[in-house]
Design an enzyme around this catalytic site. Structure first.
Site, short mmCIF file in Angstrom:
data_model
loop_
_atom_site.label_atom_id
_atom_site.label_comp_id
_atom_site.label_asym_id
_atom_site.label_seq_id
_atom_site.Cartn_x
_atom_site.Cartn_y
_atom_site.Cartn_z
CG ASP A 86 -6.92 3.30 15.40
OD1 ASP A 86 -6.44 3.00 16.52
OD2 ASP A 86 -6.30 3.98 14.56
CG ASP A 96 -6.66 7.00 13.31
OD1 ASP A 96 -5.77 6.90 14.18
OD2 ASP A 96 -6.45 6.84 12.10
NE ARG A 155 -3.72 0.31 2.31
CZ ARG A 155 -4.47 0.74 3.32
NH1 ARG A 155 -4.55 0.04 4.44
NH2 ARG A 155 -5.14 1.87 3.20
CE1 TYR A 174 0.60 8.37 6.13
CE2 TYR A 174 1.83 7.54 4.26
CZ TYR A 174 0.85 7.38 5.21
OH TYR A 174 0.11 6.22 5.24
CG ASP A 199 -1.88 6.99 14.15
OD1 ASP A 199 -1.13 6.00 14.27
OD2 ASP A 199 -2.94 6.96 13.50
#
Length: 287
Positions: free
Chosen positions: A116, A153, A79, A90, A121
């Site tokens: 999640d 998330d 991916r 990103y 993160d």
């Protein structure tokens, strides 16, 4: 505390893995690295998964022993995040806080959505491009709540404590002062980045507002407490997460021998990326 990396295989291949080492021995990127580098001053250890301006979707794997960083796959294919104009890959150094867990068995009272099932993160906004497997010391400045396919998330906004601007950044309003436009761009990117893959626009809780440092610290503590339940074997459902660790002898999944079972380093040159990943996608209403 100094950490190093052990690479196996070539980046951009299914064989690629990056283990984090302490004193030359692999440790779990999820469980063995302490969340706090300096608890009194709220300095955290961040595990970098994805360097800024790159496309490969790298993540701490939950299913493998000692949780190496690998490239995510879908239907057996690697991916990559698409380039959504005007962004490239990103837009931050992207990673996670170890010893945290967004519990998928619990719905957050304000977002009304379950966790999640990942470590929380972190978006590191400093000037230096990081590398995969780097353990950075950062301070949290705020937090955003992405609602990703029905799950909460969290995205912690943080900065490397060694960044030249770090002394001036102490809360979320400082980000807008010294990095004008960054929070807006971050909101935009997370809303649209899945659209080129045929998915709908993501949504945010709190109307996309970035909450302040105090709120971020509270959420980080909540996810750390959830991880403590997980690693102690007390979670109602651990969702198949490999809990093997080499530094927590009081936990049921402690295994000092686990490090010795990890293959030796065998780094290879990066494999080429298909040129289609370079494409820019222009999304209506995104700029």
């Amino acid at each position: 505390m100094t950490y190093t990396t052990r690479q196996i295989g070539a980046k951009n291949t299914l064989e690629y893995k990056v283990y984090i080492e302490k004193d030359g021995k692999p440790v779990s990127a999820f469980h063995d690295i302490p969340l706090y580098a300096d608890k009194e001053n709220n300095i955290f250890n961040m595990v970098v998964e994805i360097p800024r301006w790159t496309n490969a979707k790298l993540e701490i794997t939950k299913e493998e022993t000692l949780n190496p960083i690998i490239q995510d796959t879908k239907k057996g294919k690697l991916r990559f995040v698409r380039n959504c104009f005007p962004h490239h890959g990103y837009i931050h150094n992207y990673g996670a806080f170890p010893q945290t867990w967004e519990d998928p068995n619990v719905s957050h009272p304000e977002t009304k959505a379950v966790g999640d099932n990942d470590p929380i993160d972190v978006l590191e906004i400093g000037e230096t491009i990081a590398y995969t497997g780097q353990v950075k010391q950062v301070k949290a400045l705020g937090i955003m709540a992405l609602l990703d396919e029905g799950e909460t998330d969290w995205k912690v906004i943080a900065i490397d404590i060694n960044d030249p601007l770090a002394p001036k950044l102490n809360d979320i309003e400082d980000v807008e002062k010294y990095f004008p436009g960054l929070l807006r761009a971050t909101n935009e990117w997370f809303r649209i980045y899945k659209i080129p893959d045929g998915k709908p626009e993501n949504q945010f809780a709190f109307s996309g507002e970035a909450k302040n440092k105090k709120y971020a610290l509270d959420i980080i503590k909540e996810t750390h407490d959830s991880w403590k339940q997980l690693i102690a074997g007390k979670s109602s459902d651990s969702k198949g997460i490999d809990l093997t660790n080499v530094t927590l002898p009081d936990t049921p999944t402690y295994s000092k021998a686990a490090s010795d079972a990890i293959p030796p380093a065998s780094p290879k040159a990066d494999a080429p990326i298909d040129k289609s990943i370079d494409k820019w996608f222009f999304i209506s209403g995104s700029v």
